[in-house]
Write a protein that holds these residues in place. Structure first.
Motif, PDB file in Angstrom:
ATOM      1  N   UNK A 445       0.819  -1.154   0.128  1.00  0.00           N
ATOM      2  CA  UNK A 445       0.074   0.124  -0.220  1.00  0.00           C
ATOM      3  C   UNK A 445       0.726   1.311   0.128  1.00  0.00           C
ATOM      4  N   UNK A 446       0.730   2.151  -1.055  1.00  0.00           N
ATOM      5  CA  UNK A 446       1.448   3.305  -0.989  1.00  0.00           C
ATOM      6  C   UNK A 446       0.575   4.429  -0.955  1.00  0.00           C
ATOM      7  N   UNK A 447       0.853   5.613  -0.358  1.00  0.00           N
ATOM      8  CA  UNK A 447       0.210   6.678  -0.317  1.00  0.00           C
ATOM      9  C   UNK A 447       0.208   7.795  -0.877  1.00  0.00           C
ATOM     10  N   UNK A 448      -0.689   8.662  -1.173  1.00  0.00           N
ATOM     11  CA  UNK A 448      -0.527   9.924  -2.226  1.00  0.00           C
ATOM     12  C   UNK A 448       0.704  10.682  -1.460  1.00  0.00           C
ATOM     13  N   UNK A 449       1.521  11.035  -2.349  1.00  0.00           N
ATOM     14  CA  UNK A 449       2.668  11.830  -1.793  1.00  0.00           C
ATOM     15  C   UNK A 449       3.779  11.679  -2.702  1.00  0.00           C
ATOM     16  N   UNK A 455       8.484   6.106   1.888  1.00  0.00           N
ATOM     17  CA  UNK A 455       9.613   5.246   2.300  1.00  0.00           C
ATOM     18  C   UNK A 455       9.600   5.730   4.049  1.00  0.00           C
ATOM     19  N   UNK A 456       9.630   6.892   4.301  1.00  0.00           N
ATOM     20  CA  UNK A 456       9.537   7.476   5.702  1.00  0.00           C
ATOM     21  C   UNK A 456       8.415   7.129   6.512  1.00  0.00           C
ATOM     22  N   UNK A 457       7.432   7.317   5.533  1.00  0.00           N
ATOM     23  CA  UNK A 457       6.194   7.074   6.417  1.00  0.00           C
ATOM     24  C   UNK A 457       5.682   8.082   7.475  1.00  0.00           C
ATOM     25  N   UNK A 497       3.151   3.372 -10.539  1.00  0.00           N
ATOM     26  CA  UNK A 497       4.334   2.418 -10.446  1.00  0.00           C
ATOM     27  C   UNK A 497       3.846   0.956 -10.654  1.00  0.00           C
ATOM     28  N   UNK A 498       4.817   0.141 -11.075  1.00  0.00           N
ATOM     29  CA  UNK A 498       4.650  -1.124 -11.457  1.00  0.00           C
ATOM     30  C   UNK A 498       4.763  -2.074 -10.175  1.00  0.00           C
ATOM     31  N   UNK A 499       4.305  -3.256 -10.187  1.00  0.00           N
ATOM     32  CA  UNK A 499       3.951  -4.112  -8.988  1.00  0.00           C
ATOM     33  C   UNK A 499       5.465  -4.235  -8.344  1.00  0.00           C
ATOM     34  N   UNK A 500       6.227  -4.739  -9.209  1.00  0.00           N
ATOM     35  CA  UNK A 500       7.857  -4.636  -8.866  1.00  0.00           C
ATOM     36  C   UNK A 500       8.289  -3.390  -8.110  1.00  0.00           C
ATOM     37  N   UNK A 505      10.033  -0.611  -3.054  1.00  0.00           N
ATOM     38  CA  UNK A 505       9.662   0.330  -2.030  1.00  0.00           C
ATOM     39  C   UNK A 505       9.546   0.050  -0.694  1.00  0.00           C
ATOM     40  N   UNK A 506       8.517  -1.023  -0.626  1.00  0.00           N
ATOM     41  CA  UNK A 506       8.179  -1.678   0.684  1.00  0.00           C
ATOM     42  C   UNK A 506       9.679  -1.973   1.438  1.00  0.00           C
ATOM     43  N   UNK A 507      10.394  -2.701   0.649  1.00  0.00           N
ATOM     44  CA  UNK A 507      11.773  -3.250   1.152  1.00  0.00           C
ATOM     45  C   UNK A 507      12.825  -2.007   1.720  1.00  0.00           C
ATOM     46  N   UNK A 508      12.524  -0.945   1.018  1.00  0.00           N
ATOM     47  CA  UNK A 508      13.273   0.397   1.339  1.00  0.00           C
ATOM     48  C   UNK A 508      12.563   0.909   2.737  1.00  0.00           C
ATOM     49  N   UNK A 509      11.389   0.641   2.774  1.00  0.00           N
ATOM     50  CA  UNK A 509      10.512   1.231   3.945  1.00  0.00           C
ATOM     51  C   UNK A 509      11.304   0.425   5.060  1.00  0.00           C
TER      52      UNK A 509
END
Length: 601
Positions: A445-449, A455-457, A497-500, A505-509
């Motif tokens: 799940x990515x947010x608008x921003x 990444x920082x959330x 963004x693509x699924x990959x 980005x979730x890993x970077x989080x």
């Protein structure tokens, strides 16, 4: 888990709910001084408005209708007219200023109440368990926090202050009429009962019409939401004609309901005008006779005509506010229905994490059911040692994702214990526990921003650490190619963004937040084989030095795991390395064979 019945209030609209009103005013407690200011401003503006016809009556009787032939009297009359004219404009100025203060303070107060209510509702929703939230449609929660809260604004600005003003005006008019002439005041009051009877009948009819209209508005909105969302299915199966026919029927019923409500108001408004005219006619007829007999002055008669009009305007206004009040009562009931739901996890744990978390995860005879006795996990026990990578596999519905959710304590178990470094996870505050154990879900799940913000959330993470985390998981390659780099906008749910890319980005989080335990839930389930190679490199970086639980359908992603747990119907049936489980030729071997049928002899 109890299901929130979000439609209940729509079917039981209250004309006036004392409990709802009481709670709304309690929520407005921090603004009670502003309420007092608004009340004082209301009182002053009402008194000033009632003073206008009285001043007009005195001017008429004392100066305009007096003898102007005598020069001395003429001078007195002119001076009196000038003074009263100044007073008249002064009263108009007072009405203007204090009406402004009244409206401004009430609007300011209502906006403050709405702000506090929205914050309270969102905080309450965020504290609820996932099971409770899963039973409540997201769209209805959003509707409660936005549109229903807006009805509270209408309650304070359009209903509360208007009702108070209308009641004050009507009462003030009756008192003023009695002061000017008691006998004519009694005659005027005698014409009021038919108006009251008509108002009571109107309220009942309007309530029924309003309920019916709300019912069909809900039907039409629900039909549109469902059929627009499922338009692809409708077109594939050629159901356009049926959908149009059903919508036309619902739309016609909404039209009938709207017209029925319009008819009620179309009859009532002229009826009030008729009663106003009848009352004025009676007062003019009887007052004219009293004037001819010398027992009533012309100024008093003119003042009576003005005051009667001031009396009937609030009658119309109160009726107009009836629908708004019903909407506010229904909105308030729905709001407090949500606030009264208590389905949150127990967050009473006070134990502090040690300075150095080892990351040992232990499931000790854990049993869990989402609903009553329908257990998803039964007596599951295993231990993930610090730094160890544990893979969890099994057929769909075996309970793999449930283990991931329980480790992060998104749900509470019915039996057994889950421990972090030997301490039951319920002894830690939820915020502390979830900063130590973090999950990467299958559906990222990515947010608008911006990229950096996702990444920082919201955490205070330096940009250099964000960039370093993205580089380590191979995400910097596509980020640098974007127009604004880390400041590039992410559309709703990451649709650009693509699924990959979303997975990277979730890993970077995870790396940026640096938890001690990582849970990967189907992290490579929705990406192609080429992207999977890139993700696998990122996974090695993410898992290095951390205790990890890896849930995957693809055997290729977990063959190098330190240990593999095999679940079947909520029970742990096998565990071991990839080679050990293949040698057993049991359930794991069957899963492996399904994916590699052509290579297994």
């Amino acid at each position: 888990m109890k299901k929130l019945n979000i439609e209940k209030s729509n079917d039981s609209l209250s004309e006036y709910n004392h409990r709802v009103v009481s709670r709304l005013f309690r929520m407005a407690g921090p603004y009670k001084i502003w309420f007092l200011v608004a009340g004082i401003a209301l009182l002053i503006s009402t008194v000033a408005e009632l003073a206008l016809p009285v001043l007009l009556q005195q001017t008429m009787d004392q100066y305009i209708l007096s003898d102007w032939a005598d020069e001395t009297v003429k001078a007195v009359n002119l001076r009196g007219l000038g003074i009263n004219t100044l007073f008249y404009f002064l009263l108009l100025g007072i009405i203007l200023i204090f009406s402004f203060f009244q409206m401004y303070t009430m609007s300011w107060t209502s906006q403050g109440v709405m702000k506090d209510l929205r914050i309270r509702m969102l905080s309450h929703v965020m504290d609820q368990s996932l099971g409770h939230l899963g039973d409540t449609p997201v769209g209805n929660l959003v509707s409660r926090i936005t549109s229903d809260v807006e009805t509270i604004n209408e309650f304070f600005t359009s209903v509360t202050i208007s009702v108070l003003k209308d009641i004050a005006m009507m009462g003030g008019v009756l008192v003023t009429l009695y002061i000017l002439d008691p006998s004519l005041a009694l005659i005027t009051i005698a014409t009021i009962p038919p108006v009251l009877i008509a108002t009571i009948v109107f309220r009942r009819l309007a309530r029924t019409a309003y309920r019916n209209q709300r019912h069909w508005i809900g039907k039409v909105n629900g039909f549109l939401s469902e059929h627009i969302g499922g338009m692809e299915v409708i077109q594939i199966f050629g159901q356009e004609r049926r959908a149009r026919r059903e919508f036309d029927e619902n739309n016609k019923n909404l039209l009938k309901a709207s017209l029925a409500e319009m008819y009620v108001f179309a009859v009532f408004r002229p009826l009030v005008d008729l009663f106003t005219s009848v009352t004025l006619g009676v007062v003019i007829y009887l007052g004219g006779g009293m004037y001819n007999r010398g027992i009533l002055t012309l100024g008093v008669l003119i003042a009576f005509i003005d005051l009667i009009q001031k009396f009937y305007r609030p009658v119309m206004d109160l009726s107009e506010k009836f629908t708004i009040m019903q909407s506010a009562m229904a909105g308030g009931e729905r709001i407090f229905q949500i606030l009264d739901e208590k389905e949150s996890l127990d967050d009473s744990g006070q134990k502090a994490l040690p300075d150095s978390v080892r990351g040992r995860i232990e499931f000790d005879s854990v049993s869990f059911a989402y609903k009553k006795e329908d257990y998803v996990l039964r007596n599951v026990s295993f231990t993930a040692e610090p730094g160890e990578t544990i893979a969890i596999v099994g057929y769909t519905g075996a309970g793999k994702t449930t283990i991931a959710s329980l480790a992060a304590r998104l749900w509470d178990i019915q039996a057994g214990r889950i421990c972090l470094d030997g301490v039951d996870i319920t002894e830690y505050p939820l915020s502390t526990l979830r900063s130590t154990i973090q999950a990467v879900q299958q559906d990222v799940f990515l947010f608008s921003g911006t990229i950096a913000e996702n990444i920082a959330l919201g955490s205070d993470i330096p940009f250099e650490k964000i960039r370093e985390a993205a580089e380590q998981v191979q995400a910097d390659h596509f980020i640098k190619d974007m127009e604004k780099g880390y400041d590039s906008p992410v559309k709703e749910r990451g649709s650009n963004l693509s699924a990959g890319q979303r997975q990277l980005l979730s890993f970077a989080r995870v790396l940026a937040h640096n938890p001690d335990v990582v849970i990967l839930d189907e992290a490579t389930a929705n990406i192609d084989s080429e992207t999977e190679k890139l993700v696998q490199k990122a996974l090695e970086t993410v898992l290095k030095g951390r205790t990890s639980l890896v849930i995957a359908h693809r055997i290729s992603t977990i063959q190098k795991a330190d240990r593999i747990l095999v679940l079947s119907q909520g029970e742990l049936v096998e565990q071991g390395t990839h080679e050990e489980l293949i040698a057993k030729k049991d359930l794991y071997y069957s899963l492996y064979k399904l994916q590699y049928e052509s290579t297994v002899q």
